[in-house]
Design an enzyme around this catalytic site. Structure first.
Site, PDB file in Angstrom:
ATOM      1  N   ARG A 120       0.734  -1.415  -0.075  1.00  0.00           N
ATOM      2  CA  ARG A 120       0.068  -0.041  -0.016  1.00  0.00           C
ATOM      3  C   ARG A 120       0.763   1.367  -0.078  1.00  0.00           C
ATOM      4  NH1 ARG A 120      -2.577  -3.392   3.577  1.00  0.00           N
ATOM      5  NH2 ARG A 120      -4.694  -4.040   2.853  1.00  0.00           N
ATOM      6  N   LYS A 142       2.115  11.311 -11.264  1.00  0.00           N
ATOM      7  CA  LYS A 142       1.393  10.452 -12.084  1.00  0.00           C
ATOM      8  C   LYS A 142       2.137   9.010 -12.335  1.00  0.00           C
ATOM      9  CE  LYS A 142      -2.143  12.962 -14.836  1.00  0.00           C
ATOM     10  NZ  LYS A 142      -2.483  13.153 -16.082  1.00  0.00           N
ATOM     11  N   GLU A 184       7.683  17.810 -25.208  1.00  0.00           N
ATOM     12  CA  GLU A 184       7.067  18.206 -23.864  1.00  0.00           C
ATOM     13  C   GLU A 184       7.596  19.535 -23.325  1.00  0.00           C
ATOM     14  OE1 GLU A 184       4.554  16.330 -22.422  1.00  0.00           O
ATOM     15  OE2 GLU A 184       5.061  13.957 -22.877  1.00  0.00           O
ATOM     16  N   LYS A 237       5.518  22.692 -14.287  1.00  0.00           N
ATOM     17  CA  LYS A 237       4.743  21.633 -14.097  1.00  0.00           C
ATOM     18  C   LYS A 237       4.469  21.578 -12.690  1.00  0.00           C
ATOM     19  CE  LYS A 237       3.790  16.874 -14.494  1.00  0.00           C
ATOM     20  NZ  LYS A 237       4.218  15.516 -14.929  1.00  0.00           N
ATOM     21  N   GLU A 247      -5.728  16.113 -10.858  1.00  0.00           N
ATOM     22  CA  GLU A 247      -6.527  16.545 -12.023  1.00  0.00           C
ATOM     23  C   GLU A 247      -7.926  16.574 -11.783  1.00  0.00           C
ATOM     24  OE1 GLU A 247      -4.321  14.847 -15.520  1.00  0.00           O
ATOM     25  OE2 GLU A 247      -6.181  14.788 -16.358  1.00  0.00           O
ATOM     26  N   ARG A 251      -5.349  20.816 -14.039  1.00  0.00           N
ATOM     27  CA  ARG A 251      -3.911  19.871 -14.387  1.00  0.00           C
ATOM     28  C   ARG A 251      -4.352  19.289 -16.061  1.00  0.00           C
ATOM     29  NH1 ARG A 251      -0.520  15.524 -10.925  1.00  0.00           N
ATOM     30  NH2 ARG A 251       0.731  14.992 -12.651  1.00  0.00           N
ATOM     31  N   ASN A 255      -2.289  18.028 -20.733  1.00  0.00           N
ATOM     32  CA  ASN A 255      -2.481  17.161 -21.704  1.00  0.00           C
ATOM     33  C   ASN A 255      -2.486  17.767 -22.765  1.00  0.00           C
ATOM     34  OD1 ASN A 255      -2.900  15.144 -19.829  1.00  0.00           O
ATOM     35  ND2 ASN A 255      -4.803  15.416 -19.456  1.00  0.00           N
ATOM     36  N   HIS A 258      -2.004  15.641 -26.201  1.00  0.00           N
ATOM     37  CA  HIS A 258      -2.028  14.278 -25.960  1.00  0.00           C
ATOM     38  C   HIS A 258      -3.186  13.767 -26.234  1.00  0.00           C
ATOM     39  CE1 HIS A 258       1.357  15.234 -23.618  1.00  0.00           C
ATOM     40  NE2 HIS A 258       1.678  14.201 -23.112  1.00  0.00           N
ATOM     41  N   HIS A 262      -1.713  10.703 -28.026  1.00  0.00           N
ATOM     42  CA  HIS A 262      -2.043   9.269 -27.409  1.00  0.00           C
ATOM     43  C   HIS A 262      -2.526   8.376 -28.639  1.00  0.00           C
ATOM     44  CE1 HIS A 262      -1.523  10.064 -22.795  1.00  0.00           C
ATOM     45  NE2 HIS A 262      -0.439   9.803 -23.375  1.00  0.00           N
ATOM     46  N   HIS A 274       7.055   8.792 -27.628  1.00  0.00           N
ATOM     47  CA  HIS A 274       6.169   9.719 -27.136  1.00  0.00           C
ATOM     48  C   HIS A 274       6.107  11.196 -27.465  1.00  0.00           C
ATOM     49  CE1 HIS A 274       3.110  10.707 -24.245  1.00  0.00           C
ATOM     50  NE2 HIS A 274       3.911  11.503 -23.790  1.00  0.00           N
TER      51      HIS A 274
END
Ligand SMILES: NC(=O)c1ccc[n+]([C@@H]2O[C@H](COP(=O)([O-])OP(=O)(O)OC[C@H]3O[C@@H](n4cnc5c(N)ncnc54)[C@H](O)[C@@H]3O)[C@@H](O)[C@H]2O)c1
Ligand SMILES: [Zn+2]
Length: 373
Positions: A120, A142, A184, A237, A247, A251, A255, A258, A262, A274
């Site tokens: 956990r 993330k 990016e 960032k 998010e 946030r 993206n 993306h 993506h 990417h």
């Protein structure tokens, strides 16, 4: 002293930017001294940096373990995470032990997810070694893996205890990996003013103009220039993440590029990097904004010109429009049947939009293929 601090209350953490592993002890002050350290790295980075990092850590009298996962986005899956769990179990990794993610965004995302979920949650430190990882993925918490062909569909928000950047590691990146990572960086430059509007104390760096003026230094990997760019990106960032860690709203501007990026990445089965896909996605988002009349063709061409000088491809003849659209439908950002877009308004300013006409999306993807239909 930290070069940047991500301020998230009790989950706050420092980012150190150095030119060696010499000062790694600073990053370790954020964790318990009794911990064992597990380096998670990939098969490429292992050969280059795992030994030197391990010897620094051993010198500091830590017990160091290591697991090497196969390199590449296609291994960013639950099977790889399972291998890490198994290694942790066999070596009786405890909650006070620490995972050190040494590598690019793929290693950081996978190792971070393993750290978030094993027992956990155990400590983890990011040691990013690609442009994408130093400027973006190592900051913000993330973590996750791809599943069923969809990118990052399984994951957790889980902040590292520290981020340690050794600029020297960037020297061994292939040219493609190096330059495409700047997509990016350009993304952060294109949202910078919107970020500044969120936080008064954030000082605008004018990142887009800085990039335009320093392309030669970037391509020569000039250390002061790189260090400045990385610090500025970590700041941009972190300001967004501080404002909206999980998010729930703003946030999502991270993206930018993306939604289509993506889908291209998955549809081409990861043939492109990417960063290359994000660049294509940003250009398509610019095209949509131009068609909607709130961005100018001239600004779009300015962005394309910067990407081109940096050596990032701005079209790809193998894009299959049908497949990209299908992937977009599978995308987790589809909510209530609508795709979520972040679109540019000016250089540095973006807005969110979730009602873009399908035909317009299609036309913008078609422009990337370069087909004159
Ligand atoms: N978590 C986030 O917020 C976030 C943000 C952006 C991107 N990402 C994720 O990051 C991934 C892309 O990251 P990436 O481009 O770093 O990919 P990557 O980790 O696959 O690294 C690219 C390649 O470079 C190699 N490599 C890494 N460091 C090297 C070095 N110093 N010298 C030589 N080779 C080296 C790797 O082995 C790999 O082959 C994607 O999966 C993307 O979804 C996550
Ligand atoms: Zn990305």
């Amino acid at each position: 002293m930290a070069d940047v601090t991500v301020n998230l209350g009790e989950r706050s953490y420092p980012i150190y930017i150095s030119d060696s592993f010499r000062d790694f002890g600073n990053a370790l002050t954020t964790i318990s001294f009794s911990s064992r350290l597990l380096i998670v790295t990939d098969s490429n980075v292992d050969k280059l940096y795992a030994d030197s990092l391990a010897s620094f850590l051993e010198h500091l009298e830590y017990e160091v373990l290591k697991i090497v996962i196969p390199a590449g986005e296609k291994n960013k899956n639950l099977e790889t995470v399972s291998r890490i769990y198994e290694f942790c179990r066999q070596n009786q990794i405890e909650r006070k032990d620490t995972i050190i993610a040494l590598g690019g965004g793929v290693v950081g995302d996978i190792a971070g997810f393993a750290a978030a979920t094993y027992l956990r949650g155990i400590n983890f430190i990011q040691v990013p070694t690609t442009i994408i990882a130093v400027c973006d993925s190592s900051v913000g918490g993330k973590t996750g893996v791809d599943f069923g062909g969809s990118k990052n569909i399984i994951g957790a928000f889980y902040q590292p205890k520290a981020v340690y950047i050794n600029l020297d590691t960037l020297k061994t990146l292939s040219q493609v990996q190096y330059v495409s990572g700047f997509a990016e960086v350009v993304k952060h430059a294109l949202i910078e003013k919107t970020v500044a509007d969120l936080q008064e104390e954030f000082e605008l760096a004018g990142l887009f103009e800085y990039l335009e003026e320093n392309t030669e230094k970037i391509l020569e990997k000039e250390i002061d220039c790189l260090s400045y760019i990385i610090k500025t990106n970590c700041l941009i960032k972190s300001k967004v993440v501080e404002f909206d860690e999980k998010e729930k709203g703003i946030r999502a501007i991270l993206n930018f590029g993306h939604t289509i990026g993506h889908a291209i990445e998955s549809s081409l089965e990861f043939r492109l990097t990417h960063g290359e896909c994000v660049a294509l996605g940003m250009i398509a988002a610019c095209s949509i904004a131009v068609k909607l009349d709130f961005f100018t063709e001239q600004r779009k061409q300015r962005i394309i010109a910067l990407l081109t000088v940096l050596g990032i491809p701005t079209n790809d003849s193998e894009i299959d429009i049908e497949k990209v659209q299908q992937e977009m439908k599978n995308d987790k950002k589809v909510s209530g049947g609508k795709l979520h877009f972040v679109l540019p308004k000016k250089i540095g300013e973006v807005i969110e939009c979730n009602h873009v006409d399908e035909g317009m999306i299609r036309e913008s993807i078609r422009e990337l293929v370069g087909a004159s239909l």
